[in-house]
Design a protein around this motif. Structure first.
Motif, mmCIF file in Angstrom:
data_model
loop_
_atom_site.group_PDB
_atom_site.id
_atom_site.type_symbol
_atom_site.label_atom_id
_atom_site.label_comp_id
_atom_site.label_asym_id
_atom_site.label_seq_id
_atom_site.Cartn_x
_atom_site.Cartn_y
_atom_site.Cartn_z
ATOM 1 N N VAL A 1 41.403 42.235 22.951
ATOM 2 C CA VAL A 1 42.350 41.992 23.882
ATOM 3 C C VAL A 1 42.687 40.798 23.896
ATOM 4 O O VAL A 1 42.671 39.993 25.193
ATOM 5 C CB VAL A 1 42.018 42.803 25.120
ATOM 6 C CG1 VAL A 1 43.032 42.472 26.263
ATOM 7 C CG2 VAL A 1 41.416 44.012 25.080
ATOM 8 N N PRO A 2 44.135 39.824 23.443
ATOM 9 C CA PRO A 2 44.056 38.350 23.420
ATOM 10 C C PRO A 2 45.218 38.264 24.981
ATOM 11 O O PRO A 2 46.116 39.603 25.230
ATOM 12 C CB PRO A 2 45.245 38.220 22.525
ATOM 13 C CG PRO A 2 45.567 39.802 22.139
ATOM 14 C CD PRO A 2 43.847 40.877 22.301
ATOM 15 N N ASP A 3 44.553 37.786 25.706
ATOM 16 C CA ASP A 3 45.508 37.027 26.505
ATOM 17 C C ASP A 3 45.927 38.150 27.507
ATOM 18 O O ASP A 3 47.177 38.744 28.173
ATOM 19 C CB ASP A 3 47.023 36.457 26.421
ATOM 20 C CG ASP A 3 46.964 34.808 25.518
ATOM 21 O OD1 ASP A 3 46.097 34.877 25.636
ATOM 22 O OD2 ASP A 3 47.432 35.365 24.379
ATOM 23 N N PRO A 4 44.788 38.643 28.126
ATOM 24 C CA PRO A 4 44.735 39.931 29.340
ATOM 25 C C PRO A 4 45.544 39.575 30.866
ATOM 26 O O PRO A 4 44.736 38.824 30.880
ATOM 27 C CB PRO A 4 43.807 40.415 28.958
ATOM 28 C CG PRO A 4 42.397 39.003 28.963
ATOM 29 C CD PRO A 4 43.273 38.695 27.952
ATOM 30 N N ASN A 5 45.868 40.685 30.897
ATOM 31 C CA ASN A 5 46.007 41.680 32.418
ATOM 32 C C ASN A 5 44.507 41.643 32.995
ATOM 33 O O ASN A 5 44.059 41.890 32.154
ATOM 34 C CB ASN A 5 47.084 41.618 33.086
ATOM 35 C CG ASN A 5 48.397 41.431 33.455
ATOM 36 O OD1 ASN A 5 48.923 40.515 33.304
ATOM 37 N ND2 ASN A 5 49.763 42.558 32.788
ATOM 38 N N ILE A 6 43.723 41.370 34.148
ATOM 39 C CA ILE A 6 42.773 42.375 34.444
ATOM 40 C C ILE A 6 42.638 42.347 35.344
ATOM 41 O O ILE A 6 43.522 41.740 36.583
ATOM 42 C CB ILE A 6 41.945 40.507 34.077
ATOM 43 C CG1 ILE A 6 41.098 40.299 32.946
ATOM 44 C CG2 ILE A 6 40.203 41.179 34.817
ATOM 45 C CD1 ILE A 6 40.162 39.475 32.443
ATOM 46 N N ILE A 7 42.045 44.055 36.111
ATOM 47 C CA ILE A 7 41.737 44.348 36.711
ATOM 48 C C ILE A 7 40.440 44.864 37.548
ATOM 49 O O ILE A 7 40.031 45.555 36.367
ATOM 50 C CB ILE A 7 42.397 46.208 37.046
ATOM 51 C CG1 ILE A 7 44.409 45.352 36.864
ATOM 52 C CG2 ILE A 7 42.352 46.473 37.949
ATOM 53 C CD1 ILE A 7 45.278 47.004 36.889
ATOM 54 N N ARG A 8 39.942 44.466 38.062
ATOM 55 C CA ARG A 8 38.030 45.048 38.633
ATOM 56 C C ARG A 8 37.753 44.947 39.804
ATOM 57 O O ARG A 8 38.929 44.616 40.570
ATOM 58 C CB ARG A 8 37.545 43.614 37.770
ATOM 59 C CG ARG A 8 37.629 42.362 38.643
ATOM 60 C CD ARG A 8 37.073 40.510 37.963
ATOM 61 N NE ARG A 8 36.971 40.090 38.702
ATOM 62 C CZ ARG A 8 36.892 38.944 38.298
ATOM 63 N NH1 ARG A 8 36.003 38.205 36.910
ATOM 64 N NH2 ARG A 8 36.840 37.325 38.880
ATOM 65 N N LEU A 9 36.711 46.118 40.362
ATOM 66 C CA LEU A 9 36.945 45.833 41.300
ATOM 67 C C LEU A 9 35.973 44.730 41.717
ATOM 68 O O LEU A 9 35.327 44.165 41.396
ATOM 69 C CB LEU A 9 35.725 47.055 41.357
ATOM 70 C CG LEU A 9 35.997 48.575 40.543
ATOM 71 C CD1 LEU A 9 35.305 49.643 40.784
ATOM 72 C CD2 LEU A 9 37.167 49.285 41.418
ATOM 73 N N LYS A 10 36.436 44.418 42.920
ATOM 74 C CA LYS A 10 35.739 43.425 44.064
ATOM 75 C C LYS A 10 34.577 44.270 44.029
ATOM 76 O O LYS A 10 33.541 45.180 45.071
ATOM 77 C CB LYS A 10 36.326 42.576 45.302
ATOM 78 C CG LYS A 10 37.428 42.354 45.155
ATOM 79 C CD LYS A 10 38.391 41.420 46.115
ATOM 80 C CE LYS A 10 39.288 41.295 45.885
ATOM 81 N NZ LYS A 10 39.989 40.129 47.486
ATOM 82 N N ARG A 11 33.185 42.836 43.942
ATOM 83 C CA ARG A 11 31.869 43.895 44.040
ATOM 84 C C ARG A 11 31.338 43.638 45.095
ATOM 85 O O ARG A 11 31.494 42.551 46.196
ATOM 86 C CB ARG A 11 30.875 43.158 43.839
ATOM 87 C CG ARG A 11 31.116 43.422 42.175
ATOM 88 C CD ARG A 11 30.720 45.383 41.782
ATOM 89 N NE ARG A 11 30.294 45.471 40.626
ATOM 90 C CZ ARG A 11 30.384 47.126 40.456
ATOM 91 N NH1 ARG A 11 30.527 47.277 41.105
ATOM 92 N NH2 ARG A 11 30.438 47.100 38.848
ATOM 93 N N GLU A 12 32.245 44.643 46.334
ATOM 94 C CA GLU A 12 31.094 44.305 47.740
ATOM 95 C C GLU A 12 29.701 44.247 48.212
ATOM 96 O O GLU A 12 29.199 45.032 47.039
ATOM 97 C CB GLU A 12 30.926 45.156 48.987
ATOM 98 C CG GLU A 12 32.763 45.718 48.929
ATOM 99 C CD GLU A 12 33.168 46.857 49.722
ATOM 100 O OE1 GLU A 12 32.260 47.076 50.842
ATOM 101 O OE2 GLU A 12 34.537 47.151 49.830
ATOM 102 N N GLU A 13 28.675 43.409 48.983
ATOM 103 C CA GLU A 13 26.949 43.790 49.079
ATOM 104 C C GLU A 13 26.775 44.719 49.019
ATOM 105 O O GLU A 13 27.007 45.451 49.819
ATOM 106 C CB GLU A 13 27.031 42.868 49.951
ATOM 107 C CG GLU A 13 25.135 41.942 49.145
ATOM 108 C CD GLU A 13 24.824 41.084 50.577
ATOM 109 O OE1 GLU A 13 24.951 41.319 52.050
ATOM 110 O OE2 GLU A 13 24.731 39.843 50.022
ATOM 111 N N GLU A 14 26.402 45.233 48.027
ATOM 112 C CA GLU A 14 25.312 46.697 47.945
ATOM 113 C C GLU A 14 24.299 46.803 48.904
ATOM 114 O O GLU A 14 23.120 45.654 48.934
ATOM 115 C CB GLU A 14 24.905 46.915 46.381
ATOM 116 C CG GLU A 14 24.410 48.690 46.772
ATOM 117 C CD GLU A 14 24.043 48.513 45.449
ATOM 118 O OE1 GLU A 14 23.127 47.693 44.786
ATOM 119 O OE2 GLU A 14 23.458 49.574 45.098
#
Length: 483
Positions: A297-310
């Motif tokens: 995937v070139p030049d992507p937008n990125i959506i990720r989950l913020k890692r809350e401290e487990e």
């Protein structure tokens, strides 16, 4: 969208296109010849695997693809995810769009009707942010982290259906998934969502299809597994890769963990035009997944989950000293009688021990379900669904259920056998996943470990020492419980 409109443009050995009332269990039974065989997710007969991947009799572990399929089968509604979504745009100066209703997307009326018919009233977290990017003009590439049950499949299915130009009778959208069964699950969502959009047709590039070389598909959307899709593009020339304008790669973390799929996916990607829209989804964003995503995937937008401290500070952890399995069973019954328990999960190391314990608990009058590796995926899904509905109060299982399965009502986890690796040392990761089956969604839970030898006590000490330096994972010393 009628059943006839979804027919494959190739000869098939058997009916492989699911109807709207799709029954996966019947499909899998037919594929396996209704034989009770132990195999991998692709139906291949395999030696049984021990917990660290080495062959060992009577030890269970579920692979990533099987775990993903099981979650898809048992989750009938969106999961509640407390993690916040973080969006990293390819162009930071571009305004960040999100939607709170499907009407804001200006979908075709046929698709909007299909969305509501599928049971979606408003976009989920991942859909709020991902759909505007996937539907944007000019097209934008996307890498998204999303777990099963978050509405991810519906999101990219809607994107593909919206992307299709019905006047063009060739394949325009291509989606690959690691396994036959997972591909069928995606196809089911597309079929249901597009059933009012009769001009769009779907084909399945999955094993079991007899194809004639040189005849171009007229279906605008193709769902399949990497090996078959590659054959359809190169060997049989059914698909012209240069005409693909949207490429979706689902379950990327599972894909790269499956032998051969990573290389096949990259070969498919290299045949596509550079302006083809690329969408990649993964439940995890480990380093290996990132490296793979960067290749595809070139030049992507990125959506990720913020890692809350487990945190597992809602779980009280204890150990009980016993002598042998009968003594452990007596302690378990006493424990069960002394606590107010909604539901309990009990982990054993082997299928033999799990069967023995299930029989004895049933004899004592408990409502008990058994889950182990010799069962088919459909049987496991049925057992977990019954447990989730509260029809059985106790689930006895091996490590096939140590991670990825969430049941809100579980208030007690018992390690009837402590988790160990092949060298007999503490398996700390499995311990963490096991006890994490309780204390879900902020509720209080108990984890009790059965210690029946000096070696078992050493395992408990190893586990405690391992996690003592990990903030919030095991905040207090494991306490001895006298029952």
């Amino acid at each position: 969208m009628s059943g006839d409109s979804w027919a494959l443009a190739v000869d098939v050995q058997e009916a492989t296109t699911p109807s709207v009332q799709f029954d996966l269990s019947k499909k899998l039974d037919r594929v396996r010849g209704q034989r009770n065989l132990k195999g991998d997710i692709n139906g291949n007969i395999l030696p049984e695997k021990a917990e660290n991947g080495s062959c060992k009799k009577d030890a269970d572990k579920m692979d990533l693809a099987e775990q993903s399929l099981l979650n898809k089968l048992i989750r009938r509604s969106l999961v509640r995810n407390r993690n916040q979504v973080e969006v990293l745009q390819r162009d930071p100066t571009s305004p960040l769009y999100s939607v709170k209703t499907f009407e804001e997307l200006r979908l075709k009326p046929e698709l909007l009707k299909g969305v509501y018919d599928l049971g979606f009233n408003r976009p989920s977290k991942i859909q709020e942010n991902a759909l505007p990017m996937m539907l944007a003009q000019p097209p934008q590439n996307l890498i998204a982290q999303s777990q099963s049950g978050t509405g991810k499949t519906a999101a990219f299915s809607l994107a593909m259906l919206s992307h299709v130009d019905t006047a063009n009778k060739w394949t325009q959208c291509l989606c690959i998934s690691p396994t036959y069964e997972l591909a069928l699950q995606i196809g089911q969502v597309i079929e249901q969502m597009g059933k009012f959009y009769a001009d769009v047709k779907l084909a399945y590039a999955i094993r079991g299809n007899k194809v004639e070389r040189g005849i171009k598909l007229q279906e605008q959307i193709v769902i399949g597994t990497p090996g078959t899709v590659l054959d359809w593009c190169t060997k049989y020339k059914l698909i012209d890769p240069k005409k693909i304008t949207m490429f979706v790669l689902d379950e990327a973390d599972v894909m790269i963990a499956t032998q051969g799929h990573r290389d096949q996916s990259i070969r498919i990607h290299r045949m596509l035009n550079k302006d083809c829209q690329m969408l990649l989804f993964s439940a995890t964003f480990e380093e290996s997944v990132w490296r793979f995503a960067e290749q595809v995937v070139p030049d992507p937008n990125i959506i990720r989950l913020k890692r809350e401290e487990e945190t597992l500070d809602t779980i009280k952890q204890f150990y009980v000293v016993c002598k042998e399995k009968e003594d452990k069973f007596t302690a378990l019954c006493n424990l069960y009688g002394s606590l107010t328990i909604a539901q309990a999960m009990i982990f054993c190391h082997t299928r033999k021990m799990a069967s023995w314990l299930t029989a004895h608990l049933t004899k004592e009058g408990h409502q008990v379900a058994l889950l182990s590796g010799e069962m088919t995926v459909e049987q496991r899904a049925s057992v977990i669904e019954r447990f989730r509905q509260g029809k059985e109060k106790v689930l006895v299982t091996t490590n096939v259920c140590s991670r990825g399965i969430d049941v809100e009502q579980v208030s007690l986890v018992v390690n009837f056998d402590l988790p160990v690796d092949m060298d007999g040392n503490a398996d700390n990761e499995t311990y963490l996943h096991r006890i994490g089956r309780t204390g879900r969604f902020g509720r209080r839970g108990f984890a009790v470990n059965m210690v029946d030898s000096k070696h078992s006590m050493d395992i408990i000490n190893q586990i405690e020492m391992h996690f003592r330096g990990s903030q919030n994972l095991i905040p207090t010393i494991l306490k001895k419980w006298r029952v």
